[in-house]
Design a protein around this motif. Structure first.
Motif, PDB file in Angstrom:
ATOM      1  N   GLY A   1      14.995  -1.723   2.938  1.00  9.96           N
ATOM      2  CA  GLY A   1      13.556  -1.484   2.958  1.00  9.96           C
ATOM      3  C   GLY A   1      12.844  -2.560   3.763  1.00  9.96           C
ATOM      4  O   GLY A   1      11.962  -2.261   4.579  1.00  9.96           O
ATOM      5  N   LYS A   2      13.256  -3.802   3.554  1.00  6.82           N
ATOM      6  CA  LYS A   2      12.627  -4.919   4.277  1.00  6.82           C
ATOM      7  C   LYS A   2      12.861  -4.789   5.783  1.00  6.82           C
ATOM      8  O   LYS A   2      11.945  -4.956   6.591  1.00  6.82           O
ATOM      9  N   GLU A   3      14.105  -4.428   6.112  1.00  6.66           N
ATOM     10  CA  GLU A   3      14.468  -4.256   7.515  1.00  6.66           C
ATOM     11  C   GLU A   3      13.638  -3.126   8.145  1.00  6.66           C
ATOM     12  O   GLU A   3      13.111  -3.263   9.246  1.00  6.66           O
TER      13      GLU A   3
ATOM     14  N   LEU B   1      11.593   2.054   1.671  1.00  9.15           N
ATOM     15  CA  LEU B   1      10.367   1.318   2.005  1.00  9.15           C
ATOM     16  C   LEU B   1       9.463   1.174   0.783  1.00  9.15           C
ATOM     17  O   LEU B   1       8.970   0.084   0.481  1.00  9.15           O
ATOM     18  N   ALA B   2       9.251   2.285   0.084  1.00  6.65           N
ATOM     19  CA  ALA B   2       8.375   2.252  -1.092  1.00  6.65           C
ATOM     20  C   ALA B   2       8.951   1.308  -2.149  1.00  6.65           C
ATOM     21  O   ALA B   2       8.221   0.531  -2.777  1.00  6.65           O
TER      22      ALA B   2
ATOM     23  N   CYS C   1       5.685  -1.394  10.481  1.00  3.65           N
ATOM     24  CA  CYS C   1       4.731  -1.561   9.379  1.00  3.65           C
ATOM     25  C   CYS C   1       4.127  -2.967   9.444  1.00  3.65           C
ATOM     26  O   CYS C   1       2.955  -3.166   9.103  1.00  3.65           O
ATOM     27  N   THR C   2       4.964  -3.923   9.891  1.00  6.47           N
ATOM     28  CA  THR C   2       4.523  -5.321   9.913  1.00  6.47           C
ATOM     29  C   THR C   2       3.340  -5.534  10.855  1.00  6.47           C
ATOM     30  O   THR C   2       2.553  -6.453  10.670  1.00  6.47           O
TER      31      THR C   2
ATOM     32  N   SER D   1      -3.428  -7.034   7.351  1.00  8.13           N
ATOM     33  CA  SER D   1      -4.320  -7.392   8.459  1.00  8.13           C
ATOM     34  C   SER D   1      -5.146  -6.145   8.797  1.00  8.13           C
ATOM     35  O   SER D   1      -6.206  -5.946   8.227  1.00  8.13           O
ATOM     36  N   ILE D   2      -4.642  -5.279   9.671  1.00  4.48           N
ATOM     37  CA  ILE D   2      -5.359  -4.005   9.881  1.00  4.48           C
ATOM     38  C   ILE D   2      -5.225  -3.150   8.614  1.00  4.48           C
ATOM     39  O   ILE D   2      -6.175  -2.534   8.152  1.00  4.48           O
TER      40      ILE D   2
END
Ligand code: HEC
Length: 214
Positions: free
Chosen positions: A120-122, A188-189, A129-130, A140-141
């Protein structure tokens, strides 16, 4: 003529009738008149033993088609196909019943194993997403994803739903379901759920007023 030689001549006769081989030494009788660079051809007949085998296969095929294949009560290609499709559907249903979390979004549970969270982090980085939520999820956005204030809903199911369907129109969070697989959206979730409460370097101010669990 003794019995033995009679037998031999009987065998010879049989062989002759099965092969219709032309007697040695009289090849000229059946020699065709063409000559290819010294290669000549004899006009031998097809050996009867071979022809009989051929006729037998024709007879068997007619028998098979009319009796076994066409008339059979138990077997037909259509029935076999229908039975296999039927079985296939049952297998799919059984698989769905045994693994509900793979098919029904209402059954999604947050993954907690290290491998899934690492994945998920990867994905959070590789799927960009970052760019809007920052590497430490501080926001940020897009909003901060580590606090428990949600615009669209916290918890793995709502987060999964937001990732799949996107945020409110015009806000910048698109629907990812056509570009990220279901399994990856769950990873991801789950990763976002696992990051609840961590302190990002520069957290964005809280947005939204949904607290989870509500
Ligand atoms: C182009 C910028 C952008 C990108 C890229 C982006 N997001 Fe978002 N994200 C947003 C914005 C903006 C919102 C707020 C949506 C709203 O207000 O409806 C949001 C909202 C969210 C929310 C819901 C937050 C809440 O408070 O309910 C989650 C979860 C989320 N994003 C996860 C992701 C994930 C996972 C990815 C990568 C697959 C991603 N985002 C990529 C901009 C982005």
């Amino acid at each position: 003529m003794n019995k033995n030689s009679e037998k031999i001549s009987g065998w010879k006769k049989f062989m002759q009738s099965m092969t219709k081989a032309h007697d040695l030494g009289t090849e000229e009788d059946i020699l065709l008149d063409h000559d290819y660079d010294g290669i000549k051809e004899l006009d031998n007949v097809l050996p009867p033993w071979w022809l009989y085998g051929f006729y037998i296969t024709i007879a068997i095929s007619i028998f098979y088609y009319t009796q076994v294949f066409y008339n059979s009560e138990e077997y037909s290609q259509e029935k076999e196909y229908a039975a296999e499709v039927e079985q296939g559907k049952k297998d799919v249903e059984a698989y769905k019943a045994a693994n509900p979390e793979l098919f029904d979004d209402s059954n999604i549970v947050a993954l907690t194993d290290d491998a899934s969270l690492a994945k998920g982090k990867e994905l959070f980085a590789s799927k960009t997403c970052t760019a809007c939520h920052l590497v430490d999820l501080g926001g940020s956005i897009g909003p901060n994803l580590t606090d428990n204030k949600w615009i669209l809903g916290g918890g793995v199911k709502d987060i999964y739903n937001t990732i799949s369907k996107g945020g409110r129109p015009g806000k910048g969070m698109i629907a990812w379901e056509s570009t990220i697989s279901r399994e990856e959206r769950i990873q991801l979730a789950s990763y976002i759920v696992s990051m609840q409460g961590v302190a990002p370097a520069t957290p964005k101010a809280e947005e939204g007023d949904i607290v989870w669990p509500e």
